[in-house]
Write a protein that holds these residues in place. Structure first.
Motif, PDB file in Angstrom:
ATOM      1  N   ALA A 314       0.828  -1.206   0.000  1.00 16.02           N
ATOM      2  CA  ALA A 314       0.000   0.000   0.000  1.00 16.02           C
ATOM      3  C   ALA A 314       0.863   1.257   0.000  1.00 16.02           C
ATOM      4  N   GLN A 315       1.935   1.249   0.772  1.00 10.06           N
ATOM      5  CA  GLN A 315       2.824   2.405   0.797  1.00 10.06           C
ATOM      6  C   GLN A 315       3.444   2.645  -0.577  1.00 10.06           C
ATOM      7  N   GLU A 316       3.809   1.579  -1.270  1.00 12.95           N
ATOM      8  CA  GLU A 316       4.348   1.709  -2.625  1.00 12.95           C
ATOM      9  C   GLU A 316       3.324   2.345  -3.558  1.00 12.95           C
ATOM     10  N   VAL A 317       2.059   1.987  -3.389  1.00 15.65           N
ATOM     11  CA  VAL A 317       0.993   2.571  -4.215  1.00 15.65           C
ATOM     12  C   VAL A 317       0.912   4.074  -3.986  1.00 15.65           C
ATOM     13  N   TYR A 318       0.878   4.498  -2.718  1.00 13.01           N
ATOM     14  CA  TYR A 318       0.740   5.934  -2.427  1.00 13.01           C
ATOM     15  C   TYR A 318       1.966   6.718  -2.887  1.00 13.01           C
ATOM     16  N   LYS A 319       3.131   6.128  -2.789  1.00  9.58           N
ATOM     17  CA  LYS A 319       4.336   6.803  -3.288  1.00  9.58           C
ATOM     18  C   LYS A 319       4.273   6.959  -4.802  1.00  9.58           C
ATOM     19  N   ALA A 320       3.796   5.937  -5.506  1.00 10.03           N
ATOM     20  CA  ALA A 320       3.661   6.007  -6.959  1.00 10.03           C
ATOM     21  C   ALA A 320       2.618   7.038  -7.358  1.00 10.03           C
ATOM     22  N   VAL A 321       1.520   7.092  -6.620  1.00 11.29           N
ATOM     23  CA  VAL A 321       0.479   8.083  -6.891  1.00 11.29           C
ATOM     24  C   VAL A 321       1.032   9.492  -6.733  1.00 11.29           C
ATOM     25  N   GLN A 322       1.829   9.691  -5.683  1.00  8.10           N
ATOM     26  CA  GLN A 322       2.403  11.003  -5.412  1.00  8.10           C
ATOM     27  C   GLN A 322       3.397  11.423  -6.489  1.00  8.10           C
ATOM     28  N   GLN A 323       3.965  10.488  -7.207  1.00  4.79           N
ATOM     29  CA  GLN A 323       4.914  10.809  -8.277  1.00  4.79           C
ATOM     30  C   GLN A 323       4.233  11.069  -9.615  1.00  4.79           C
ATOM     31  N   ASP A 325       2.067  13.239 -11.988  1.00  4.07           N
ATOM     32  CA  ASP A 325       1.741  14.660 -12.072  1.00  4.07           C
ATOM     33  C   ASP A 325       0.240  14.937 -12.015  1.00  4.07           C
ATOM     34  N   LYS A 326      -0.577  13.991 -12.462  1.00  4.92           N
ATOM     35  CA  LYS A 326      -2.020  14.190 -12.457  1.00  4.92           C
ATOM     36  C   LYS A 326      -2.658  13.830 -11.115  1.00  4.92           C
ATOM     37  N   CYS A 327      -1.854  13.305 -10.216  1.00  5.31           N
ATOM     38  CA  CYS A 327      -2.394  12.814  -8.941  1.00  5.31           C
ATOM     39  C   CYS A 327      -1.731  13.408  -7.707  1.00  5.31           C
ATOM     40  N   LYS A 328      -0.497  13.849  -7.814  1.00  4.57           N
ATOM     41  CA  LYS A 328       0.254  14.268  -6.631  1.00  4.57           C
ATOM     42  C   LYS A 328      -0.393  15.465  -5.946  1.00  4.57           C
ATOM     43  N   ASN A 329      -0.195  15.517  -4.637  1.00  4.97           N
ATOM     44  CA  ASN A 329      -0.684  16.601  -3.786  1.00  4.97           C
ATOM     45  C   ASN A 329      -2.202  16.732  -3.815  1.00  4.97           C
ATOM     46  N   ARG A 330      -2.895  15.620  -4.055  1.00 10.68           N
ATOM     47  CA  ARG A 330      -4.350  15.617  -4.033  1.00 10.68           C
ATOM     48  C   ARG A 330      -4.841  14.654  -2.966  1.00 10.68           C
ATOM     49  N   ASP A 331      -6.147  14.671  -2.723  1.00 11.61           N
ATOM     50  CA  ASP A 331      -6.728  13.761  -1.734  1.00 11.61           C
ATOM     51  C   ASP A 331      -6.385  12.320  -2.074  1.00 11.61           C
ATOM     52  N   PHE A 332      -6.199  11.513  -1.052  1.00  7.62           N
ATOM     53  CA  PHE A 332      -5.719  10.153  -1.279  1.00  7.62           C
ATOM     54  C   PHE A 332      -6.708   9.280  -2.051  1.00  7.62           C
ATOM     55  N   SER A 333      -7.945   9.728  -2.200  1.00 13.28           N
ATOM     56  CA  SER A 333      -8.898   8.993  -3.037  1.00 13.28           C
ATOM     57  C   SER A 333      -8.558   9.088  -4.518  1.00 13.28           C
ATOM     58  N   VAL A 335      -6.282   7.794  -5.858  1.00  8.54           N
ATOM     59  CA  VAL A 335      -5.832   6.462  -6.265  1.00  8.54           C
ATOM     60  C   VAL A 335      -6.746   5.928  -7.378  1.00  8.54           C
ATOM     61  N   TYR A 336      -8.026   6.291  -7.326  1.00  7.08           N
ATOM     62  CA  TYR A 336      -8.973   5.869  -8.368  1.00  7.08           C
ATOM     63  C   TYR A 336      -8.526   6.379  -9.735  1.00  7.08           C
ATOM     64  N   ARG A 337      -8.107   7.617  -9.811  1.00  4.16           N
ATOM     65  CA  ARG A 337      -7.610   8.179 -11.077  1.00  4.16           C
ATOM     66  C   ARG A 337      -6.337   7.455 -11.508  1.00  4.16           C
ATOM     67  N   TRP A 338      -5.449   7.227 -10.551  1.00  2.00           N
ATOM     68  CA  TRP A 338      -4.179   6.553 -10.846  1.00  2.00           C
ATOM     69  C   TRP A 338      -4.404   5.155 -11.417  1.00  2.00           C
ATOM     70  N   LEU A 339      -5.474   4.499 -10.984  1.00  2.71           N
ATOM     71  CA  LEU A 339      -5.815   3.182 -11.495  1.00  2.71           C
ATOM     72  C   LEU A 339      -6.416   3.219 -12.907  1.00  2.71           C
ATOM     73  N   GLY A 340      -6.704   4.448 -13.371  1.00  2.00           N
ATOM     74  CA  GLY A 340      -7.319   4.572 -14.700  1.00  2.00           C
ATOM     75  C   GLY A 340      -8.841   4.584 -14.648  1.00  2.00           C
ATOM     76  N   GLY A 341      -9.385   4.944 -13.492  1.00  2.25           N
ATOM     77  CA  GLY A 341     -10.834   4.973 -13.314  1.00  2.25           C
ATOM     78  C   GLY A 341     -11.515   6.009 -14.207  1.00  2.25           C
ATOM     79  N   LYS A 342     -12.724   5.692 -14.611  1.00  2.00           N
ATOM     80  CA  LYS A 342     -13.499   6.580 -15.473  1.00  2.00           C
ATOM     81  C   LYS A 342     -13.974   7.801 -14.695  1.00  2.00           C
ATOM     82  N   GLU A 343     -13.700   8.987 -15.246  1.00  2.00           N
ATOM     83  CA  GLU A 343     -14.115  10.230 -14.581  1.00  2.00           C
ATOM     84  C   GLU A 343     -15.127  10.990 -15.437  1.00  2.00           C
TER      85      GLU A 343
END
Length: 343
Positions: A314-323, A325-333, A335-343
């Motif tokens: 899980a820590q590896e996931v959050y570190k990858a999300v933080q790296q 550019d479309k996800c860093k410094n945002r709410d930890f949810s 992760v859905y975008r990082w997974l390629g979730g439909k927005e």
């Protein structure tokens, strides 16, 4: 190595017991003495609104002395409080003048540094302008071992008593004085600690002896981190299968998958109006903070000779999300975008 050995725990109990003699109990019970001078160190995203609320809720004749490495934060607080806040030049000055001192700091090494500077030399009860016994409350989220070391440092200095009181509720909770505090301290300190923290939050939960507040906070955030990733994956799974996001969330929230990340912080835009997902994942609890808390929890697990099964991944996931550019410094949810979730 365990977080607190039996011998260490016993020594802490004995030390607190020795300090809790008749004069000490009278000191903590005499509310007027402790409401005269408050100190607050650390005016970050959480600390600044907390200090502002503290100033608003203590008596007009009482003093609030603050310190932060950012003079701009101090000046802004003074302006907001109509000059009713005293700026200290150092953390030692706060310790010398205040009887009740709260700290809200980013990392374990900041906590160690601040408490060392406050307590050394050990002359607060003999040479400082204010010679009363102090109550020191650390609201930082750090590892239990560091907090244990600070507890022993406070006790050995003779300056007063210390408790760990990490908080939950985020910036919104700090702003609205609706935080929840998880407290680690001896039983005889609970009433006084609740009296102080009740000015800044809605709930003050006594978890047990010193470091218990941090252990409770880290255990909770460990579970939250895992639940959030699972929620993002489940929502992504269902939506990719063609399910309606709101209908899927309603099912989860009324079934065995119910959890806070789904019910109160759903990661899919359009599902929950108040969730950060509807604001491009702005605000909320940042991915960097989640990665930090997971790191602290994993360190504490190692010190307690416990082996995590899911936490490291899980820590590896959050570190990858933080790296990302479309996800860093945002709410930890996010992760859905990082997974390629439909927005």
């Amino acid at each position: 190595m365990r977080v607190a050995s039996a011998a260490t725990s016993t020594s802490l109990r004995l030390a607190y017991g020795a300090m809790a003699g008749p004069s000490a109990r009278r000191s903590f019970a005499t509310t007027s003495r402790f409401m005269k001078a408050y100190g607050f160190i650390g005016l970050g995203r959480m600390g600044w609104p907390m200090a502002k609320n503290l100033r608003a809720k203590i008596g007009k004749s009482d003093t609030l002395i603050v310190y932060d490495v950012s003079s701009d934060a101090v000046q802004k607080l003074q302006k907001e409080a109509d000059g009713e806040v005293e700026a200290a030049k150092s953390v030692r000055e706060v310790a010398e003048k205040a009887e009740t001192i709260l700290t809200a700091l980013p990392e374990p090494h900041h906590v160690q540094k601040v408490y060392s500077e406050m307590l050394e030399p050990a002359t607060l009860r003999t040479e400082a302008p204010n010679k009363n016994e102090r109550l020191l409350i650390d609201c930082s989220t750090i590892d239990p071992k560091t907090s244990e070391e600070v507890t022993e440092k406070v006790l050995s200095s003779g300056a007063g008593k210390f408790c760990d009181a990490p908080m939950s509720g985020g910036v919104v909770g700090a702003t609205n004085a609706t935080l929840a505090f998880m407290v680690g301290c001896p039983d005889e300190m609970v009433d006084r600690v609740k009296e102080v923290l009740g000015l800044l939050g809605r709930r003050v939960i006594h978890m047990g002896p010193p470091t218990s507040g941090l252990k409770g906070k880290l255990a909770n955030n460990y579970l939250l981190a895992l639940n959030n990733i699972a929620t993002c994956e489940a929502m992504n799974m269902g939506i990719k299968w063609g399910l309606d996001g709101k209908v899927l969330a309603e099912l989860i929230n009324n079934a065995t998958g119910k959890c806070w990340p789904s019910e109160s912080n759903n990661p899919v835009p359009g599902v929950l109006e108040v969730a950060p997902a509807n604001r491009d994942y702005e605000g909320g609890f940042g991915t960097a903070l989640m990665a930090k808390d997971l790191g602290l929890a994993l360190t504490a697990l190692e010190q307690a000779d416990l082996k995590p099964v899911l936490g490291q991944h899980a820590q590896e996931v959050y570190k990858a999300v933080q790296q990302d550019d479309k996800c860093k410094n945002r709410d930890f949810s996010v992760v859905y975008r990082w997974l390629g979730g439909k927005e």
